[in-house]
Design an enzyme around this catalytic site. Structure first.
Site, PDB file in Angstrom:
ATOM      1  N   ASN A 168     -13.788   2.165   4.642  1.00  0.00           N
ATOM      2  CA  ASN A 168     -12.505   1.468   4.604  1.00  0.00           C
ATOM      3  C   ASN A 168     -11.770   1.838   3.328  1.00  0.00           C
ATOM      4  O   ASN A 168     -12.383   2.096   2.289  1.00  0.00           O
ATOM      5  CB  ASN A 168     -12.690  -0.052   4.643  1.00  0.00           C
ATOM      6  CG  ASN A 168     -11.348  -0.740   4.845  1.00  0.00           C
ATOM      7  OD1 ASN A 168     -10.750  -0.627   5.913  1.00  0.00           O
ATOM      8  ND2 ASN A 168     -10.844  -1.403   3.814  1.00  0.00           N
ATOM      9  N   TYR A 172      -5.966  -3.094  -2.998  1.00  0.00           N
ATOM     10  CA  TYR A 172      -6.234  -4.410  -3.575  1.00  0.00           C
ATOM     11  C   TYR A 172      -6.048  -4.290  -5.085  1.00  0.00           C
ATOM     12  O   TYR A 172      -6.761  -3.506  -5.725  1.00  0.00           O
ATOM     13  CB  TYR A 172      -7.664  -4.872  -3.285  1.00  0.00           C
ATOM     14  CG  TYR A 172      -8.175  -4.603  -1.872  1.00  0.00           C
ATOM     15  CD1 TYR A 172      -7.542  -5.153  -0.756  1.00  0.00           C
ATOM     16  CD2 TYR A 172      -9.304  -3.812  -1.668  1.00  0.00           C
ATOM     17  CE1 TYR A 172      -8.037  -4.910   0.525  1.00  0.00           C
ATOM     18  CE2 TYR A 172      -9.804  -3.576  -0.392  1.00  0.00           C
ATOM     19  CZ  TYR A 172      -9.165  -4.123   0.704  1.00  0.00           C
ATOM     20  OH  TYR A 172      -9.660  -3.886   1.966  1.00  0.00           O
ATOM     21  N   ARG A 173      -5.150  -5.060  -5.634  1.00  0.00           N
ATOM     22  CA  ARG A 173      -4.861  -4.958  -7.073  1.00  0.00           C
ATOM     23  C   ARG A 173      -6.098  -5.264  -7.906  1.00  0.00           C
ATOM     24  O   ARG A 173      -7.002  -5.980  -7.471  1.00  0.00           O
ATOM     25  CB  ARG A 173      -3.751  -5.928  -7.440  1.00  0.00           C
ATOM     26  CG  ARG A 173      -4.230  -7.374  -7.355  1.00  0.00           C
ATOM     27  CD  ARG A 173      -3.353  -8.302  -8.167  1.00  0.00           C
ATOM     28  NE  ARG A 173      -3.916  -9.612  -8.216  1.00  0.00           N
ATOM     29  CZ  ARG A 173      -3.425 -10.672  -7.569  1.00  0.00           C
ATOM     30  NH1 ARG A 173      -2.360 -10.564  -6.811  1.00  0.00           N
ATOM     31  NH2 ARG A 173      -4.010 -11.853  -7.706  1.00  0.00           N
ATOM     32  N   TRP A 186      -9.753  -8.257  -3.405  1.00  0.00           N
ATOM     33  CA  TRP A 186      -9.676  -8.178  -1.946  1.00  0.00           C
ATOM     34  C   TRP A 186      -9.687  -9.600  -1.430  1.00  0.00           C
ATOM     35  O   TRP A 186     -10.606 -10.369  -1.696  1.00  0.00           O
ATOM     36  CB  TRP A 186     -10.766  -7.317  -1.340  1.00  0.00           C
ATOM     37  CG  TRP A 186     -12.169  -7.523  -1.817  1.00  0.00           C
ATOM     38  CD1 TRP A 186     -12.826  -8.715  -1.961  1.00  0.00           C
ATOM     39  CD2 TRP A 186     -13.094  -6.502  -2.193  1.00  0.00           C
ATOM     40  NE1 TRP A 186     -14.088  -8.492  -2.395  1.00  0.00           N
ATOM     41  CE2 TRP A 186     -14.290  -7.148  -2.547  1.00  0.00           C
ATOM     42  CE3 TRP A 186     -13.026  -5.104  -2.244  1.00  0.00           C
ATOM     43  CZ2 TRP A 186     -15.410  -6.447  -2.974  1.00  0.00           C
ATOM     44  CZ3 TRP A 186     -14.132  -4.419  -2.658  1.00  0.00           C
ATOM     45  CH2 TRP A 186     -15.314  -5.082  -3.022  1.00  0.00           C
ATOM     46  N   GLU A 233      -8.781   4.704   7.483  1.00  0.00           N
ATOM     47  CA  GLU A 233      -7.428   4.946   6.957  1.00  0.00           C
ATOM     48  C   GLU A 233      -7.190   6.433   6.691  1.00  0.00           C
ATOM     49  O   GLU A 233      -6.060   6.916   6.819  1.00  0.00           O
ATOM     50  CB  GLU A 233      -7.214   4.167   5.652  1.00  0.00           C
ATOM     51  CG  GLU A 233      -6.857   2.698   5.815  1.00  0.00           C
ATOM     52  CD  GLU A 233      -8.051   1.798   6.137  1.00  0.00           C
ATOM     53  OE1 GLU A 233      -9.202   2.290   6.082  1.00  0.00           O
ATOM     54  OE2 GLU A 233      -7.832   0.618   6.452  1.00  0.00           O
ATOM     55  N   ASP A 282       3.303 -12.359  -8.069  1.00  0.00           N
ATOM     56  CA  ASP A 282       2.961 -11.715  -6.797  1.00  0.00           C
ATOM     57  C   ASP A 282       4.187 -11.406  -5.937  1.00  0.00           C
ATOM     58  O   ASP A 282       5.315 -11.737  -6.291  1.00  0.00           O
ATOM     59  CB  ASP A 282       1.944 -12.579  -6.034  1.00  0.00           C
ATOM     60  CG  ASP A 282       0.819 -11.738  -5.460  1.00  0.00           C
ATOM     61  OD1 ASP A 282       1.137 -10.714  -4.811  1.00  0.00           O
ATOM     62  OD2 ASP A 282      -0.349 -12.089  -5.659  1.00  0.00           O
TER      63      ASP A 282
HETATM   64  C1  LIG Z   1       1.486  -3.075  -3.635  1.00  0.00           C
HETATM   65  C2  LIG Z   1       0.497  -3.794  -2.776  1.00  0.00           C
HETATM   66  C3  LIG Z   1      -0.487  -4.574  -3.354  1.00  0.00           C
HETATM   67  C4  LIG Z   1      -1.422  -5.248  -2.574  1.00  0.00           C
HETATM   68  N1  LIG Z   1      -2.369  -6.012  -3.188  1.00  0.00           N
HETATM   69  C5  LIG Z   1      -3.307  -6.641  -2.444  1.00  0.00           C
HETATM   70  C6  LIG Z   1      -4.332  -7.396  -3.075  1.00  0.00           C
HETATM   71  O1  LIG Z   1      -4.383  -7.512  -4.290  1.00  0.00           O
HETATM   72  N2  LIG Z   1      -5.263  -7.994  -2.283  1.00  0.00           N
HETATM   73  C7  LIG Z   1      -5.243  -7.876  -0.921  1.00  0.00           C
HETATM   74  O2  LIG Z   1      -6.126  -8.417  -0.260  1.00  0.00           O
HETATM   75  N3  LIG Z   1      -4.263  -7.187  -0.288  1.00  0.00           N
HETATM   76  C8  LIG Z   1      -3.296  -6.552  -1.030  1.00  0.00           C
HETATM   77  N4  LIG Z   1      -2.318  -5.824  -0.412  1.00  0.00           N
HETATM   78  C9  LIG Z   1      -2.282  -5.779   1.064  1.00  0.00           C
HETATM   79  C10 LIG Z   1      -3.370  -4.891   1.643  1.00  0.00           C
HETATM   80  O3  LIG Z   1      -3.336  -3.619   1.067  1.00  0.00           O
HETATM   81  C11 LIG Z   1      -3.198  -4.796   3.164  1.00  0.00           C
HETATM   82  O4  LIG Z   1      -3.363  -6.083   3.709  1.00  0.00           O
HETATM   83  C12 LIG Z   1      -4.147  -3.800   3.831  1.00  0.00           C
HETATM   84  O5  LIG Z   1      -3.817  -3.694   5.196  1.00  0.00           O
HETATM   85  C13 LIG Z   1      -5.587  -4.220   3.720  1.00  0.00           C
HETATM   86  O6  LIG Z   1      -6.399  -3.236   4.315  1.00  0.00           O
HETATM   87  P1  LIG Z   1      -7.769  -3.581   5.039  1.00  0.00           P
HETATM   88  O7  LIG Z   1      -7.416  -4.187   6.367  1.00  0.00           O
HETATM   89  O8  LIG Z   1      -8.440  -2.256   5.175  1.00  0.00           O
HETATM   90  O9  LIG Z   1      -8.502  -4.545   4.174  1.00  0.00           O
HETATM   91  C14 LIG Z   1      -1.363  -5.149  -1.176  1.00  0.00           C
HETATM   92  C15 LIG Z   1      -0.371  -4.360  -0.592  1.00  0.00           C
HETATM   93  C16 LIG Z   1       0.557  -3.689  -1.371  1.00  0.00           C
HETATM   94  C17 LIG Z   1       1.612  -2.868  -0.721  1.00  0.00           C
HETATM   95 MN   LIG Z   2      -8.933  -1.090   6.889  1.00  0.00          MN
END
Ligand SMILES: Cc1cc2nc3c(=O)[nH]c(=O)nc-3n(C[C@H](O)[C@H](O)[C@H](O)COP(=O)(O)O)c2cc1C
Ligand SMILES: [Mn+2]
Length: 481
Positions: A168, A172-173, A186, A233, A282
């Site tokens: 995956n 996630y910041r 996450w 991805e 945020d």
């Molecule tokens: C700039 C930016 C920052 C993000 N930061 C976070 C974060 O800190 N934590 C989080 O869970 N999702 C964050 N997201 C959203 C996730 O990247 C998004 O939900 C993604 O689809 C998660 O992928 P996954 O389904 O593989 O977990 C962020 C998105 C963007 C565009």
């Molecule tokens: Mn994913």
């Protein structure tokens, strides 16, 4: 031709007048964020800070912060083209007969081009350090005054599902705690968090994590896509860029990262080790509260010889992430319509910060149809977070928020047409009764039918007749304004 890496994209932005270099010193603590905020609000270009205070590494921000730049990132003239390519693939069926099958070969070959490819060497490992490095070698931003510190905001976080072995990548910041550790934000519904829970279930002590910062734009963008679990991805990035993503094995863990990355952080999270993360300004436009998140330990930092640090800020909308999200809205509509062909269009206005508001137009075919659509959205992936869903008939243009407000507010009898449900909510919702758990609201703003118990006549929207309009078009020319 797919961009090989971030710097090729940067050159493309510059050649199109979409990038401004900032040659003087600006502080990554708050000042770069203030530049970025003003630039995006004014429809300005991407910014490359050549002299961030305290670092020799330039900072790129707002590279995706307009529809034009999203199009350049995905190498299309409109993001709808990506949607059209998805539809084309979804409609692809094995044709009859040998000739038909031969004609399919180029398409199938194209599909093969999506799968990531492992390479032995790559620029992201030009410099390899297992010692003597610090996360603060990068010009990591503090974005807002009440932020708990500096945050890496555009990281591609790689992990593996211990049950299936599938990779995956999520964005996630990461809050920099010190030279070698960072918070791993996450949220509980995301795949990284699920891998962490599964690893704990297997009784493991550690879970490998690798983080890439800065890559070709399609690869970076793929990290935010709301894909089903276990859908790689990197494969989707290959589809977007129409060329495989080259992956390289990490030096100190069993993961692979994009070979073209600017920086790579290799390491692990210790199961059960949590630390306070946040507050952080945020994308809701509010500070997200401090909370407990896993700690990422960096064991090795690899990078290019002359890296660029890619970042973003989030905050009161619209920000860069609004444009990234708008492209998701356009690209995922055809996928949503596979499940819900009655959906004509959807819109997530900037002020709704994605999860707070989704406007949906449908072709209504039976009593209760709008409610069926709401529940389906609440049951679909990350759309489950939708706090308010407004369903309108297909003659309402959901891209026009004023039209939706006008027609929807006229069409509802609130007690009859509003439905509340309880369930999972976005981790960033600060109003819900409990973290991650609360209520959501669906508004059925479609015309009501007798089959829904509505016996009164439904009025037409006021519109001038076409013949009068064309007659007045002529007369109008005689009025001197
Ligand atoms: C700039 C930016 C920052 C993000 N930061 C976070 C974060 O800190 N934590 C989080 O869970 N999702 C964050 N997201 C959203 C996730 O990247 C998004 O939900 C993604 O689809 C998660 O992928 P996954 O389904 O593989 O977990 C962020 C998105 C963007 C565009
Ligand atoms: Mn994913």
């Amino acid at each position: 031709m797919a961009y090989r890496d971030l710097r090729e994209f940067l050159r493309a932005l510059e050649s199109k007048g979409e990038l401004k270099r900032i040659p003087f010193e600006v502080d990554p603590v708050l000042e770069i964020a203030e530049f970025a905020d003003r630039a995006v609000k004014q429809g300005g270009p991407a910014l490359l800070f050549e002299k961030p205070k305290g670092s020799t590494v330039p900072v790129l921000i707002n590279a995706f912060a307009s529809m034009r730049r999203m199009e350049l990132a995905l190498e299309v003239s409109s993001v709808e083209e990506v949607a059209a390519r998805i539809v084309e693939f979804l409609e692809m069926r094995m044709p009859e007969g040998i000739i038909g099958k031969l004609k399919m070969l180029p398409k199938l070959a194209e599909m093969g081009a999506f799968f990531p490819k492992t390479v032995g060497k790559g620029p992201c490992q030009e410099v390899i350090r297992t010692d003597g490095f610090s996360l603060l070698d990068m010009p990591v931003l503090q974005c807002w005054p009440q932020d708990a510190g500096r945050f890496i905001t555009l990281p591609l976080v790689f992990s593996r599902n211990p049950d299936t072995g599938k990779r995956n990548c999520g964005m996630y910041r990461m809050q920099v705690f010190d030279e070698r550790t960072a918070g791993m934000h996450w949220q509980t519904h995301k795949q990284g968090a699920e891998h962490y829970r599964r690893s704990a279930h297997h009784g493991r002590a550690r879970m490998d994590v690798a983080v890439a910062i800065g890559a070709d734009p399609a690869t970076m963008y793929s990290a935010i896509l709301p894909l089903p679990p276990d859908l790689d991805e990197m494969m989707i990035a290959g589809f977007l860029r129409q060329s495989p993503v080259e992956m390289i094995k990490c030096q100190t863990c069993e993961l692979e990262v994009p070979a073209s990355a600017e920086f790579v952080l290799e390491g692990y999270v210790e199961l059960g080790e949590l630390r306070t993360e946040g507050p952080f300004g945020d994308h809701t436009g509010f500070y997200s509260l401090a909370d407990e998140y896993p700690v990422f330990h960096v064991t090795c930092m690899t990078q290019r010889r002359d890296p660029i640090y890619a970042t973003t800020i989030v905050g009161p909308p619209p920000m860069e992430d609004y444009y990234m999200g708008k492209a998701i809205e356009r690209i995922f509509l055809p996928l949503m319509r596979l499940q819900l062909p009655e959906v004509r269009d959807i819109c997530m206005p900037a002020e709704g910060v994605f999860h707070n508001l989704i406007l949906v137009s449908i072709r209504k075919s039976y009593p209760g149809h709008a409610r069926k659509v709401m529940h389906s959205i609440w049951g679909t992936g990350q759309a489950m977070f939708s706090k308010v869903i407004v369903v309108v008939d297909e003659d309402v243009d959901v891209q026009n928020v004023r039209e939706v407000a006008w027609k929807a507010l006229n069409n509802i009898d609130p007690q009859r047409d509003i439905e509340f449900v309880i369930g999972p909510v976005d981790s960033l919702d600060h109003a819900s009764r409990l973290p991650n758990y609360g209520s959501k609201m669906g508004i059925d703003a479609t015309r009501k039918w007798p089959g829904e118990g509505f016996a009164r006549p439904w009025p037409d929207v006021i519109e001038m007749s076409a013949d009068v309009k064309s007659r007045v078009d002529e007369l109008w020319k005689r009025v001197a304004w």
